[in-house]
Design a protein around this motif. Structure first.
Motif, PDB file in Angstrom:
ATOM      1  N   ARG A  76     -43.210  11.455 -10.994  1.00 31.64           N
ATOM      2  CA  ARG A  76     -44.475  10.849 -10.893  1.00 31.64           C
ATOM      3  C   ARG A  76     -45.047  11.016 -11.660  1.00 31.64           C
ATOM      4  O   ARG A  76     -46.004   9.819 -12.148  1.00 31.64           O
ATOM      5  CB  ARG A  76     -45.540  11.797  -9.640  1.00 31.64           C
ATOM      6  CG  ARG A  76     -46.696  10.689  -9.255  1.00 31.64           C
ATOM      7  CD  ARG A  76     -47.707  12.220  -8.135  1.00 31.64           C
ATOM      8  NE  ARG A  76     -47.687  11.328  -7.070  1.00 31.64           N
ATOM      9  CZ  ARG A  76     -47.374  10.470  -6.053  1.00 31.64           C
ATOM     10  NH1 ARG A  76     -47.272   9.344  -6.937  1.00 31.64           N
ATOM     11  NH2 ARG A  76     -47.303  10.787  -4.916  1.00 31.64           N
ATOM     12  N   SER A  77     -45.022  11.675 -12.844  1.00 28.97           N
ATOM     13  CA  SER A  77     -46.206  11.204 -14.477  1.00 28.97           C
ATOM     14  C   SER A  77     -45.705  10.410 -15.227  1.00 28.97           C
ATOM     15  O   SER A  77     -46.466   9.611 -15.193  1.00 28.97           O
ATOM     16  CB  SER A  77     -46.178  13.125 -14.572  1.00 28.97           C
ATOM     17  OG  SER A  77     -44.428  13.482 -15.744  1.00 28.97           O
ATOM     18  N   SER A  78     -44.155  10.448 -14.625  1.00 33.61           N
ATOM     19  CA  SER A  78     -43.619   9.222 -15.018  1.00 33.61           C
ATOM     20  C   SER A  78     -43.683   8.317 -14.645  1.00 33.61           C
ATOM     21  O   SER A  78     -44.267   7.323 -15.550  1.00 33.61           O
ATOM     22  CB  SER A  78     -42.002   9.570 -15.418  1.00 33.61           C
ATOM     23  OG  SER A  78     -41.668  10.477 -16.237  1.00 33.61           O
ATOM     24  N   VAL A  79     -43.928   7.779 -13.952  1.00 34.07           N
ATOM     25  CA  VAL A  79     -43.724   6.319 -12.951  1.00 34.07           C
ATOM     26  C   VAL A  79     -45.677   5.895 -13.166  1.00 34.07           C
ATOM     27  O   VAL A  79     -45.972   4.972 -14.103  1.00 34.07           O
ATOM     28  CB  VAL A  79     -43.859   6.403 -11.090  1.00 34.07           C
ATOM     29  CG1 VAL A  79     -44.765   5.443 -11.004  1.00 34.07           C
ATOM     30  CG2 VAL A  79     -43.010   6.460 -11.017  1.00 34.07           C
ATOM     31  N   LYS A  80     -46.786   7.445 -13.410  1.00 32.66           N
ATOM     32  CA  LYS A  80     -47.889   7.219 -13.522  1.00 32.66           C
ATOM     33  C   LYS A  80     -48.162   6.503 -14.849  1.00 32.66           C
ATOM     34  O   LYS A  80     -49.004   5.856 -15.357  1.00 32.66           O
ATOM     35  CB  LYS A  80     -48.971   8.386 -13.567  1.00 32.66           C
ATOM     36  CG  LYS A  80     -49.211   8.108 -12.147  1.00 32.66           C
ATOM     37  CD  LYS A  80     -49.735  10.084 -11.194  1.00 32.66           C
ATOM     38  CE  LYS A  80     -51.070  10.130 -12.288  1.00 32.66           C
ATOM     39  NZ  LYS A  80     -51.861  11.182 -11.813  1.00 32.66           N
ATOM     40  N   ARG A  81     -47.093   6.681 -16.354  1.00 28.75           N
ATOM     41  CA  ARG A  81     -47.366   6.873 -17.663  1.00 28.75           C
ATOM     42  C   ARG A  81     -47.204   5.532 -17.587  1.00 28.75           C
ATOM     43  O   ARG A  81     -47.912   4.817 -18.759  1.00 28.75           O
ATOM     44  CB  ARG A  81     -46.466   8.290 -18.261  1.00 28.75           C
ATOM     45  CG  ARG A  81     -47.152   7.666 -19.606  1.00 28.75           C
ATOM     46  CD  ARG A  81     -46.206   8.073 -21.117  1.00 28.75           C
ATOM     47  NE  ARG A  81     -45.533  10.116 -19.645  1.00 28.75           N
ATOM     48  CZ  ARG A  81     -44.842  10.265 -19.844  1.00 28.75           C
ATOM     49  NH1 ARG A  81     -43.580   9.707 -19.596  1.00 28.75           N
ATOM     50  NH2 ARG A  81     -44.422  11.448 -19.110  1.00 28.75           N
ATOM     51  N   ILE A  82     -45.902   4.979 -17.364  1.00 25.71           N
ATOM     52  CA  ILE A  82     -46.089   3.717 -17.466  1.00 25.71           C
ATOM     53  C   ILE A  82     -46.693   3.065 -17.290  1.00 25.71           C
ATOM     54  O   ILE A  82     -46.797   1.917 -17.217  1.00 25.71           O
ATOM     55  CB  ILE A  82     -43.837   3.681 -16.633  1.00 25.71           C
ATOM     56  CG1 ILE A  82     -43.034   4.451 -17.847  1.00 25.71           C
ATOM     57  CG2 ILE A  82     -44.016   2.053 -16.601  1.00 25.71           C
ATOM     58  CD1 ILE A  82     -41.764   4.283 -16.478  1.00 25.71           C
ATOM     59  N   LEU A  83     -47.011   3.074 -15.708  1.00 22.63           N
ATOM     60  CA  LEU A  83     -48.949   2.145 -15.614  1.00 22.63           C
ATOM     61  C   LEU A  83     -49.410   1.852 -16.223  1.00 22.63           C
ATOM     62  O   LEU A  83     -49.870   1.110 -16.203  1.00 22.63           O
ATOM     63  CB  LEU A  83     -48.537   2.003 -13.548  1.00 22.63           C
ATOM     64  CG  LEU A  83     -47.386   2.049 -12.873  1.00 22.63           C
ATOM     65  CD1 LEU A  83     -47.510   2.328 -11.496  1.00 22.63           C
ATOM     66  CD2 LEU A  83     -46.608   0.917 -11.824  1.00 22.63           C
ATOM     67  N   ARG A  84     -50.097   3.156 -16.817  1.00 22.43           N
ATOM     68  CA  ARG A  84     -51.294   3.489 -17.461  1.00 22.43           C
ATOM     69  C   ARG A  84     -50.719   2.355 -19.087  1.00 22.43           C
ATOM     70  O   ARG A  84     -51.822   1.928 -19.003  1.00 22.43           O
ATOM     71  CB  ARG A  84     -51.391   4.350 -17.699  1.00 22.43           C
ATOM     72  CG  ARG A  84     -52.948   4.522 -18.284  1.00 22.43           C
ATOM     73  CD  ARG A  84     -52.864   6.396 -18.394  1.00 22.43           C
ATOM     74  NE  ARG A  84     -51.884   7.018 -19.243  1.00 22.43           N
ATOM     75  CZ  ARG A  84     -51.252   8.354 -18.288  1.00 22.43           C
ATOM     76  NH1 ARG A  84     -51.379   7.872 -17.866  1.00 22.43           N
ATOM     77  NH2 ARG A  84     -50.235   8.776 -18.748  1.00 22.43           N
ATOM     78  N   GLN A  85     -49.364   2.654 -19.136  1.00 22.61           N
ATOM     79  CA  GLN A  85     -49.591   2.106 -20.713  1.00 22.61           C
ATOM     80  C   GLN A  85     -49.008   0.273 -20.546  1.00 22.61           C
ATOM     81  O   GLN A  85     -49.789  -0.156 -21.733  1.00 22.61           O
ATOM     82  CB  GLN A  85     -47.699   2.980 -21.575  1.00 22.61           C
ATOM     83  CG  GLN A  85     -47.699   3.742 -22.077  1.00 22.61           C
ATOM     84  CD  GLN A  85     -46.439   4.463 -21.990  1.00 22.61           C
ATOM     85  OE1 GLN A  85     -45.651   4.323 -21.425  1.00 22.61           O
ATOM     86  NE2 GLN A  85     -45.832   5.893 -22.679  1.00 22.61           N
ATOM     87  N   HIS A  86     -48.503   0.284 -19.238  1.00 21.01           N
ATOM     88  CA  HIS A  86     -48.897  -1.587 -19.363  1.00 21.01           C
ATOM     89  C   HIS A  86     -49.907  -2.028 -18.963  1.00 21.01           C
ATOM     90  O   HIS A  86     -50.100  -3.338 -18.912  1.00 21.01           O
ATOM     91  CB  HIS A  86     -47.133  -1.749 -18.176  1.00 21.01           C
ATOM     92  CG  HIS A  86     -46.006  -1.638 -18.747  1.00 21.01           C
ATOM     93  ND1 HIS A  86     -45.744  -0.669 -18.957  1.00 21.01           N
ATOM     94  CD2 HIS A  86     -45.340  -2.459 -19.124  1.00 21.01           C
ATOM     95  CE1 HIS A  86     -44.476  -1.008 -19.934  1.00 21.01           C
ATOM     96  NE2 HIS A  86     -44.288  -2.040 -20.260  1.00 21.01           N
ATOM     97  N   ARG A  87     -50.758  -1.272 -18.132  1.00 22.28           N
ATOM     98  CA  ARG A  87     -51.790  -1.475 -17.735  1.00 22.28           C
ATOM     99  C   ARG A  87     -52.723  -1.765 -18.962  1.00 22.28           C
ATOM    100  O   ARG A  87     -53.368  -2.659 -19.658  1.00 22.28           O
ATOM    101  CB  ARG A  87     -52.697  -0.528 -16.923  1.00 22.28           C
ATOM    102  CG  ARG A  87     -54.097  -1.309 -16.114  1.00 22.28           C
ATOM    103  CD  ARG A  87     -55.151   0.108 -15.592  1.00 22.28           C
ATOM    104  NE  ARG A  87     -54.495   1.258 -15.789  1.00 22.28           N
ATOM    105  CZ  ARG A  87     -53.681   2.063 -15.097  1.00 22.28           C
ATOM    106  NH1 ARG A  87     -54.212   1.635 -13.007  1.00 22.28           N
ATOM    107  NH2 ARG A  87     -53.574   3.313 -15.000  1.00 22.28           N
ATOM    108  N   ARG A  88     -52.752  -1.066 -19.699  1.00 28.27           N
ATOM    109  CA  ARG A  88     -52.963  -0.504 -21.799  1.00 28.27           C
ATOM    110  C   ARG A  88     -53.116  -2.114 -21.946  1.00 28.27           C
ATOM    111  O   ARG A  88     -53.596  -3.247 -22.900  1.00 28.27           O
ATOM    112  CB  ARG A  88     -53.458   0.593 -22.141  1.00 28.27           C
ATOM    113  CG  ARG A  88     -53.889   1.531 -21.991  1.00 28.27           C
ATOM    114  CD  ARG A  88     -53.411   2.660 -22.757  1.00 28.27           C
ATOM    115  NE  ARG A  88     -54.240   3.989 -22.023  1.00 28.27           N
ATOM    116  CZ  ARG A  88     -54.081   5.034 -21.995  1.00 28.27           C
ATOM    117  NH1 ARG A  88     -52.946   5.031 -23.436  1.00 28.27           N
ATOM    118  NH2 ARG A  88     -53.878   6.392 -21.751  1.00 28.27           N
ATOM    119  N   ALA A  89     -51.566  -2.369 -22.065  1.00 27.93           N
ATOM    120  CA  ALA A  89     -50.718  -3.870 -22.914  1.00 27.93           C
ATOM    121  C   ALA A  89     -51.319  -4.920 -22.377  1.00 27.93           C
ATOM    122  O   ALA A  89     -51.096  -5.713 -22.867  1.00 27.93           O
ATOM    123  CB  ALA A  89     -49.403  -3.331 -22.981  1.00 27.93           C
ATOM    124  N   GLY A  90     -51.387  -4.652 -21.230  1.00 29.85           N
ATOM    125  CA  GLY A  90     -52.144  -6.176 -20.321  1.00 29.85           C
ATOM    126  C   GLY A  90     -50.724  -6.596 -19.829  1.00 29.85           C
ATOM    127  O   GLY A  90     -50.515  -7.853 -19.309  1.00 29.85           O
TER     128      GLY A  90
END
Length: 90
Positions: A76-90
């Motif tokens: 779950r933490s990996s999924v959240k991290r990936i989504l957060r990184q891609h949200r920041r990257a736009g």
């Protein structure tokens, strides 16, 4: 009585070890299981850039985090991290 003998032996070994009269070394007896040969630590080692894009797209199209965890086999933490990184990257 066995416990007293064990304690006496341990005490003697510690004394000999600390005063330099013994070559005996006390080591940590707790050992963790070695990683399996297929264990990979980083998500980037387990998911290709295409997999990561598919994960982000699936989430954008309504997949839940639980579904992504099961589909991609990551935490779950990996999924959240990936989504957060891609949200920041736009």
């Amino acid at each position: 009585m066995d416990l007293l003998n064990d304690l006496a032996t341990a005490s003697r070994v510690i004394k000999e070890t600390t005063d330099g009269t013994s070559d005996f070394k006390i080591t940590n007896s707790v050992q963790s299981d070695p990683p399996s040969p297929n264990a990979r630590d980083r998500v980037s080692d387990r998911l290709s850039p295409e997999d990561i894009q598919a994960l982000v797209a699936a989430f954008a199209n309504g997949a839940t985090k639980a579904q992504l965890i099961e589909r991609f086999g990551i935490s779950r933490s990996s999924v959240k991290r990936i989504l957060r990184q891609h949200r920041r990257a736009g």
